[in-house]
Design a protein around this motif. Structure first.
Motif, PDB file in Angstrom:
ATOM      1  N   LYS A 281       0.826  -1.201   0.000  1.00 42.56           N
ATOM      2  CA  LYS A 281       0.000   0.000   0.000  1.00 42.56           C
ATOM      3  C   LYS A 281       0.867   1.261   0.000  1.00 42.56           C
ATOM      4  CE  LYS A 281      -4.107  -1.952   2.258  1.00 42.56           C
ATOM      5  NZ  LYS A 281      -5.067  -1.537   1.222  1.00 42.56           N
ATOM      6  N   LYS A 282       2.070   1.135   0.565  1.00 43.57           N
ATOM      7  CA  LYS A 282       2.984   2.284   0.622  1.00 43.57           C
ATOM      8  C   LYS A 282       3.391   2.713  -0.789  1.00 43.57           C
ATOM      9  CE  LYS A 282       7.098   3.887   3.078  1.00 43.57           C
ATOM     10  NZ  LYS A 282       8.222   3.503   3.958  1.00 43.57           N
ATOM     11  N   VAL A 283       3.563   1.725  -1.686  1.00 40.39           N
ATOM     12  CA  VAL A 283       3.898   2.038  -3.075  1.00 40.39           C
ATOM     13  C   VAL A 283       2.765   2.830  -3.713  1.00 40.39           C
ATOM     14  CG1 VAL A 283       4.290   1.060  -5.367  1.00 40.39           C
ATOM     15  CG2 VAL A 283       5.456   0.085  -3.391  1.00 40.39           C
ATOM     16  N   ALA A 284       1.543   2.337  -3.537  1.00 38.83           N
ATOM     17  CA  ALA A 284       0.381   3.007  -4.120  1.00 38.83           C
ATOM     18  C   ALA A 284       0.278   4.448  -3.634  1.00 38.83           C
ATOM     19  CB  ALA A 284      -0.889   2.239  -3.767  1.00 38.83           C
ATOM     20  N   SER A 285       0.593   4.658  -2.356  1.00 33.32           N
ATOM     21  CA  SER A 285       0.529   6.003  -1.788  1.00 33.32           C
ATOM     22  C   SER A 285       1.638   6.891  -2.352  1.00 33.32           C
ATOM     23  CB  SER A 285       0.652   5.909  -0.265  1.00 33.32           C
ATOM     24  OG  SER A 285       0.711   7.185   0.302  1.00 33.32           O
ATOM     25  N   SER A 286       2.848   6.345  -2.464  1.00 32.53           N
ATOM     26  CA  SER A 286       3.977   7.151  -2.931  1.00 32.53           C
ATOM     27  C   SER A 286       3.811   7.579  -4.385  1.00 32.53           C
ATOM     28  CB  SER A 286       5.289   6.371  -2.768  1.00 32.53           C
ATOM     29  OG  SER A 286       5.342   5.279  -3.661  1.00 32.53           O
ATOM     30  N   MET A 287       3.034   6.795  -5.162  1.00 35.91           N
ATOM     31  CA  MET A 287       2.791   7.128  -6.564  1.00 35.91           C
ATOM     32  C   MET A 287       1.661   8.145  -6.725  1.00 35.91           C
ATOM     33  SD  MET A 287       3.121   3.457  -8.470  1.00 35.91           S
ATOM     34  CE  MET A 287       3.238   4.210 -10.085  1.00 35.91           C
ATOM     35  N   LYS A 288       1.016   8.478  -5.608  1.00 38.20           N
ATOM     36  CA  LYS A 288      -0.119   9.405  -5.634  1.00 38.20           C
ATOM     37  C   LYS A 288      -1.207   8.887  -6.575  1.00 38.20           C
ATOM     38  CE  LYS A 288       2.755  13.387  -4.480  1.00 38.20           C
ATOM     39  NZ  LYS A 288       3.264  14.726  -4.882  1.00 38.20           N
ATOM     40  N   SER A 289      -1.576   7.619  -6.356  1.00 36.11           N
ATOM     41  CA  SER A 289      -2.582   6.977  -7.198  1.00 36.11           C
ATOM     42  C   SER A 289      -3.922   7.686  -7.082  1.00 36.11           C
ATOM     43  CB  SER A 289      -2.744   5.511  -6.787  1.00 36.11           C
ATOM     44  OG  SER A 289      -1.519   4.839  -6.867  1.00 36.11           O
ATOM     45  N   HIS A 290      -4.590   7.831  -8.219  1.00 41.77           N
ATOM     46  CA  HIS A 290      -5.929   8.418  -8.210  1.00 41.77           C
ATOM     47  C   HIS A 290      -6.960   7.402  -7.768  1.00 41.77           C
ATOM     48  CE1 HIS A 290      -3.553  10.832 -11.107  1.00 41.77           C
ATOM     49  NE2 HIS A 290      -4.182  11.835 -10.522  1.00 41.77           N
ATOM     50  N   LEU A 291      -6.664   6.118  -8.009  1.00 40.39           N
ATOM     51  CA  LEU A 291      -7.558   5.052  -7.569  1.00 40.39           C
ATOM     52  C   LEU A 291      -6.710   3.904  -7.042  1.00 40.39           C
ATOM     53  CD1 LEU A 291     -10.316   3.628  -7.337  1.00 40.39           C
ATOM     54  CD2 LEU A 291      -9.990   2.835  -9.693  1.00 40.39           C
ATOM     55  N   GLU A 292      -6.984   3.515  -5.803  1.00 40.33           N
ATOM     56  CA  GLU A 292      -6.281   2.376  -5.210  1.00 40.33           C
ATOM     57  C   GLU A 292      -7.263   1.227  -5.053  1.00 40.33           C
ATOM     58  OE1 GLU A 292      -4.410   1.320  -0.892  1.00 40.33           O
ATOM     59  OE2 GLU A 292      -3.740   3.220  -1.784  1.00 40.33           O
ATOM     60  N   TYR A 293      -7.004   0.130  -5.735  1.00 41.51           N
ATOM     61  CA  TYR A 293      -7.930  -1.001  -5.741  1.00 41.51           C
ATOM     62  C   TYR A 293      -7.318  -2.179  -4.996  1.00 41.51           C
ATOM     63  CZ  TYR A 293     -11.624  -4.068  -7.359  1.00 41.51           C
ATOM     64  OH  TYR A 293     -12.697  -4.906  -7.401  1.00 41.51           O
ATOM     65  N   ASP A 294      -7.968  -2.589  -3.909  1.00 37.77           N
ATOM     66  CA  ASP A 294      -7.470  -3.701  -3.098  1.00 37.77           C
ATOM     67  C   ASP A 294      -8.179  -4.985  -3.529  1.00 37.77           C
ATOM     68  OD1 ASP A 294      -6.554  -5.441  -1.172  1.00 37.77           O
ATOM     69  OD2 ASP A 294      -6.678  -3.961   0.441  1.00 37.77           O
ATOM     70  N   LEU A 295      -7.409  -5.945  -4.048  1.00 40.26           N
ATOM     71  CA  LEU A 295      -8.007  -7.180  -4.556  1.00 40.26           C
ATOM     72  C   LEU A 295      -8.643  -8.021  -3.453  1.00 40.26           C
ATOM     73  CD1 LEU A 295      -5.513  -8.520  -7.238  1.00 40.26           C
ATOM     74  CD2 LEU A 295      -7.773  -7.571  -7.615  1.00 40.26           C
ATOM     75  N   GLY A 296      -8.033  -8.056  -2.287  1.00 43.90           N
ATOM     76  CA  GLY A 296      -8.565  -8.879  -1.214  1.00 43.90           C
ATOM     77  C   GLY A 296      -8.384 -10.361  -1.479  1.00 43.90           C
ATOM     78  N   CYS A 297      -9.054 -11.188  -0.693  1.00 47.90           N
ATOM     79  CA  CYS A 297      -8.890 -12.640  -0.787  1.00 47.90           C
ATOM     80  C   CYS A 297      -9.955 -13.250  -1.696  1.00 47.90           C
ATOM     81  CB  CYS A 297      -8.990 -13.271   0.609  1.00 47.90           C
ATOM     82  SG  CYS A 297      -7.695 -12.734   1.740  1.00 47.90           S
ATOM     83  N   LEU A 298      -9.693 -14.464  -2.167  1.00 46.55           N
ATOM     84  CA  LEU A 298     -10.669 -15.213  -2.951  1.00 46.55           C
ATOM     85  C   LEU A 298     -11.737 -15.778  -2.026  1.00 46.55           C
ATOM     86  CD1 LEU A 298      -8.466 -17.348  -5.404  1.00 46.55           C
ATOM     87  CD2 LEU A 298      -9.786 -15.306  -5.959  1.00 46.55           C
ATOM     88  N   SER A 299     -12.906 -15.990  -2.583  1.00 51.99           N
ATOM     89  CA  SER A 299     -13.938 -16.697  -1.824  1.00 51.99           C
ATOM     90  C   SER A 299     -13.492 -18.147  -1.642  1.00 51.99           C
ATOM     91  CB  SER A 299     -15.265 -16.662  -2.580  1.00 51.99           C
ATOM     92  OG  SER A 299     -15.174 -17.462  -3.752  1.00 51.99           O
ATOM     93  N   HIS A 300     -14.127 -18.837  -0.682  1.00 52.52           N
ATOM     94  CA  HIS A 300     -13.734 -20.231  -0.431  1.00 52.52           C
ATOM     95  C   HIS A 300     -13.951 -21.099  -1.679  1.00 52.52           C
ATOM     96  CE1 HIS A 300     -13.104 -24.032   1.645  1.00 52.52           C
ATOM     97  NE2 HIS A 300     -14.231 -24.454   1.076  1.00 52.52           N
ATOM     98  N   ASP A 301     -15.087 -20.911  -2.358  1.00 53.74           N
ATOM     99  CA  ASP A 301     -15.392 -21.731  -3.535  1.00 53.74           C
ATOM    100  C   ASP A 301     -14.378 -21.487  -4.655  1.00 53.74           C
ATOM    101  OD1 ASP A 301     -17.519 -22.852  -2.260  1.00 53.74           O
ATOM    102  OD2 ASP A 301     -19.029 -21.569  -3.206  1.00 53.74           O
ATOM    103  N   ASP A 302     -14.037 -20.212  -4.853  1.00 54.56           N
ATOM    104  CA  ASP A 302     -13.048 -19.896  -5.897  1.00 54.56           C
ATOM    105  C   ASP A 302     -11.674 -20.448  -5.529  1.00 54.56           C
ATOM    106  OD1 ASP A 302     -14.809 -18.591  -7.578  1.00 54.56           O
ATOM    107  OD2 ASP A 302     -14.488 -16.640  -6.635  1.00 54.56           O
ATOM    108  N   CYS A 303     -11.335 -20.334  -4.260  1.00 55.17           N
ATOM    109  CA  CYS A 303     -10.037 -20.828  -3.794  1.00 55.17           C
ATOM    110  C   CYS A 303      -9.964 -22.356  -3.950  1.00 55.17           C
ATOM    111  CB  CYS A 303      -9.841 -20.436  -2.330  1.00 55.17           C
ATOM    112  SG  CYS A 303      -8.110 -20.413  -1.804  1.00 55.17           S
ATOM    113  N   LEU A 304     -11.083 -23.034  -3.671  1.00 55.34           N
ATOM    114  CA  LEU A 304     -11.130 -24.488  -3.830  1.00 55.34           C
ATOM    115  C   LEU A 304     -10.996 -24.868  -5.307  1.00 55.34           C
ATOM    116  CD1 LEU A 304     -11.531 -27.317  -2.635  1.00 55.34           C
ATOM    117  CD2 LEU A 304     -14.012 -26.967  -2.833  1.00 55.34           C
ATOM    118  N   SER A 305     -11.656 -24.123  -6.180  1.00 56.90           N
ATOM    119  CA  SER A 305     -11.553 -24.396  -7.619  1.00 56.90           C
ATOM    120  C   SER A 305     -10.107 -24.248  -8.099  1.00 56.90           C
ATOM    121  CB  SER A 305     -12.459 -23.438  -8.405  1.00 56.90           C
ATOM    122  OG  SER A 305     -13.819 -23.653  -8.095  1.00 56.90           O
ATOM    123  N   LEU A 306      -9.447 -23.193  -7.625  1.00 59.27           N
ATOM    124  CA  LEU A 306      -8.052 -22.971  -7.992  1.00 59.27           C
ATOM    125  C   LEU A 306      -7.172 -24.110  -7.488  1.00 59.27           C
ATOM    126  CD1 LEU A 306      -6.002 -20.953  -9.247  1.00 59.27           C
ATOM    127  CD2 LEU A 306      -5.761 -19.955  -6.964  1.00 59.27           C
TER     128      LEU A 306
END
Length: 786
Positions: A281-306
């Motif tokens: 997140k520090k990188v995103a801040s240092s670049m002065k991003s106009h939009l910071e998008y946090d991917l987060g974790c996969l759902s259990h079903d998606d993680c199981l499929s993977l």
């Protein structure tokens, strides 16, 4: 590093058990001493697996075992050094007595010098054996088990590729849509709109400028990398008035000044966008991003499929119901982390034994205290299930910096130099090293894998790099600006810029450090700003070095004392723009296996006496010679595996005794614009597997120099050839007739960027083994005629 101990002891025992080494030991009368040493090593080796597992425990005994292992590794390095000295001295005697009668050789062994050397060796062996015997005795209090642990899937590997099918990406559809919408949104107030993607997935301004310029049409031209001002100007010119999307993947630089400076260069038309992926997140801040998008974790079903996809049971769930149930419990513990699911899935793809799956599910490592987003225990679990030979090869890679792009040829030579590749009957060690690498690919320990003819390039995920550093403990150190000091326990050291040498090592008087160091790498270094004598004095004091990489350094000359680094196995000066000559003493390095001199544009000639480097397996170079002399490279008949001749602008003739290179498997000739013909002796390279010719403007592939052996070899079948690659050849119009001799064996034929290539011969239809035929960038070629 625990895995190094297993690899080194195995390497030592294989050497001691060889017929050639038994002859050396017998000649020196050291059979009894070596026998005792061998027996003690074998007894300790039997409990190494258990010791390596138990040292990681966070209790008093775990700490004691770790100390015990460190003492054992110290002795192992001394054993390897001693064996090196025995081999070197034996070769020295044989060379001194080459052609002499047997009684004279025996007379040399009985000389006062040899008696003194033998006495000294006997004392060293006795000292080592006493230390080993103490280690063997002290192990009993730990009650270490001799039962080897089971390693999952060590006998099976899987082919991998670098292509990513968009449909195979799981659980990110909504994220993709949102990111695309943000990129397509018209932000007229912002000249360049920055979107940062933060998830679990370091450059300076000059390098980033160079890489960005490469991705533009203007980047197809060549520029002077040293002229930063010109690079900046060319980038501004390339982007001026254009609307662009720039993607910066896996960014780690969080210095706001760097991004401010880069932003000044990235001035395009309104609506231009920059898409950044980062785990910080520090990188995103240092670049002065106009939009910071946090991917987060996969759902259990998606993680199981993977997980099931990487475990190779996707679509077979009904057949493997019990495995799916166990996998479901494993995935719960991954807590939505895609890298964890992928890594454990790839590990279990090598087995369908329920016991193996239950072992992963119920492993005690899950009980360790960890944060919600802590993936390290998962990666450690996957690492623990690898065989020792893979552990040590993987862990060594952490000596390189994060985001470093490896290539398979260099890395395998480094593994070989460190004794991390175990020889197998009827297999060259380079081939075995490639199998190690492919197994690491299949286990997801490397990523971004790309194949270029017979070379792979790839990266290590930053979390995998963190894991490698953690298992390497204190033996391996990549020195950066945050490094406070260099411990005396470090054996493998890399310096990432010139100032670090001056700050960290110039005034080092640590005698033990100089003795213990086995690797010094400067993979990104330009050392010209430092007093060369400082570097030389430090390096020459490291008498037991195995690897010395001074790539891109700016030495004008090397000290003649380099010949005293007689344990050296890998040495590179590639990319040095100033060096003119190498001292002849470098040819005394009888253990040297890899010598890199490519890109040394001012090098006048190769050192005379290169024929004496009898262990040399890998040689790449650039020189200003007009012809390569006979009786030098051609004398490396039993050792040389890879020969790369590149950028030799004055070269007109190759050496004619090439037919003596009976072990040569790869021949690469690139950017040699004066070279017009190949010697006829090329016909006799019956072990040749890979043949690459590129950008040799005057070279006629059909013509051959009429050397002394011009009438020999023309009818031989090139039955060993696996790939022929011809690129950037202006005069090349048709395949030469000699290619026809590989009709029964050749699987790969690649022709690229040859503007005058017109057609394929009819006889190519008889090539029974041809699997890959690639013709790109050949405007006169008509596929209909193929």
């Amino acid at each position: 590093m625990d895995s190094f101990a297993s690899s080194i002891v195995k390497n030592i025992l294989e050497k001691v058990g060889s017929y050639a080494y038994e002859q050396i030991v017998s000649a020196w009368g050291l059979e009894e001493e070596i026998r005792k040493l061998k027996n003690t090593l074998e007894e300790i080796q039997a409990v190494l697996s258990d010791a390596e597992d138990r040292q990681g425990r966070n209790d008093e005994q775990g700490k004691l075992i770790k100390i015990w292992l460190q003492r054992f590794k110290d002795v192992l390095h001394d054993v390897k050094d001693l064996f090196d000295d025995l081999e070197i001295q034996d070769r020295k005697i044989m060379m001194a007595n080459h052609g002499a009668a047997m009684n004279k050789v025996r007379g040399f062994f009985s000389s006062s010098n040899s008696i003194a050397f033998c006495f000294k060796m006997s004392q060293r062996i006795s000292n080592i054996w006493e230390r080993l015997d103490e280690i063997k005795t002290s192990k009993d209090r730990f009650k270490l088990s001799k039962t080897p642990k089971k390693e999952i899937g060590m006998n099976k590997s899987r082919e991998t590729h670098s292509y990513v099918d968009a449909h195979s990406v799981i659980g990110r559809d909504e994220d993709v849509e949102k990111i695309i919408r943000s990129l397509l949104h018209d932000n007229s107030n912002n000249v360049v709109f920055i979107v940062s993607i933060v998830g679990l997935g370091e450059s300076d301004v000059k390098n980033m400028t160079k890489e960005i310029l490469k991705s533009t049409k203007a980047g197809l031209l060549s520029y002077d990398d040293s002229n930063f001002q010109k690079l900046q100007g060319e980038l501004r010119k390339a982007l001026e008035g254009k609307k662009f999307l720039l993607v910066l993947d896996d960014v780690w630089n969080d210095n706001p000044k760097v991004w401010e400076e880069l932003n000044q260069l990235l001035i395009g038309r309104s609506g231009s966008k920059i898409l950044v992926t980062t785990r910080s997140k520090k990188v995103a801040s240092s670049m002065k991003s106009h939009l910071e998008y946090d991917l987060g974790c996969l759902s259990h079903d998606d993680c199981l499929s993977l997980f099931l996809r990487w475990a190779s049971i996707e679509g077979q769930e009904e057949r493997h119901k019990t495995l799916v149930q166990i996998g479901n419990e494993i995935v719960k513990k991954c807590k939505g982390n895609p890298l964890a699911a992928k890594t454990l899935g790839s590990l279990l793809s090598l087995t369908t034994d329920e016991k193996d799956w239950l072992f992963i599910k119920d492993n005690e490592i899950w009980e360790l205290k960890q944060e919600d987003d802590d993936i390290m225990p998962v990666l450690r679990l996957s690492y623990n299930q690898m065989p020792p030979y893979l552990k040590s090869c993987y862990a060594y890679c952490a000596v390189f910096p994060k985001d470093f792009r490896f290539n398979s040829v260099d890395l395998i030579q480094l593994w070989l130099a460190n004794g991390l590749i175990s020889p197998h009957k009827n297999c060259e060690v380079e081939y075995i090293g490639m199998q190690y690498l492919k197994e690491l690919f299949s286990r997801c320990f490397f990523e971004d894998v790309e194949e270029f003819v017979f070379v792979y390039t790839f990266k290590m995920h930053d979390l995998m790099h963190d894991l490698a550093l953690s298992v390497a403990q204190n033996e391996l150190l990549a020195v950066d600006s945050g490094t406070d000091s260099v411990s005396e326990s470090v054996r493998h050291l890399s310096l990432l810029n010139s100032n670090l040498f001056q700050q960290k090592l110039k005034h080092s008087t640590q005698k033990k450090l100089r003795r213990t160091l086995r690797t010094i790498l400067c993979p990104l270094a330009v050392l010209g700003s430092i007093c060369e004598s400082d570097v030389g004095n430090f390096v020459m004091g490291c008498k037991y070095l195995w690897v010395l990489d001074l790539s891109s350094s700016s030495f004008e000359e090397l000290p003649s004392s380099i010949g005293q680094l007689r344990h050296l196995r890998y040495f590179s000066l590639s990319g040095n723009p100033r060096i003119r000559r190498l001292p002849t003493s470098i040819c005394k390095l009888q253990k040297l296996q890899a010598l890199g001199l490519v890109g040394c544009k001012k090098l006048e000639r190769l050192p005379q006496g290169i024929r004496n480097m009898i262990s040399l397996r890998f040689l790449e170079f650039t020189t200003n010679e007009e012809f390569l002399p006979n009786g030098e490279i051609g004398c490396l008949e039993y050792s040389l595996q890879v020969l790369s001749i590149s950028g030799c602008q004055s070269l007109k003739f190759l050496f004619y005794d090439m037919e003596q290179l009976t072990a040569l498997r790869t021949l690469s000739i690139t950017d040699c614009h004066q070279l017009r013909r190949l010697p006829c002796s090329v016909n006799d390279l019956t072990s040749l597997e890979n043949f690459l010719i590129s950008n040799c403007a005057e070279l006629d592939l059909e013509a051959k120099d009429k050397d002394a052996k011009s009438n020999q070899g023309h009818e031989k079948l090139l039955s060993s050839l696996r790939s022929i690659t011809i690129t950037k050849m202006i005069t090349f119009k048709a395949l030469p007739q000699w290619v026809q001799r590989s009709a029964n064996s050749l699987p790969s034929l690649i022709i690229e960027d040859c503007p005058n290539f017109e057609k394929l011969p009819d006889w190519l239809k008889t090539f029974k083994s041809l699997q890959k035929l690639q013709i790109i960038g050949c405007p006169k070629f008509k596929p209909s005629e193929a």
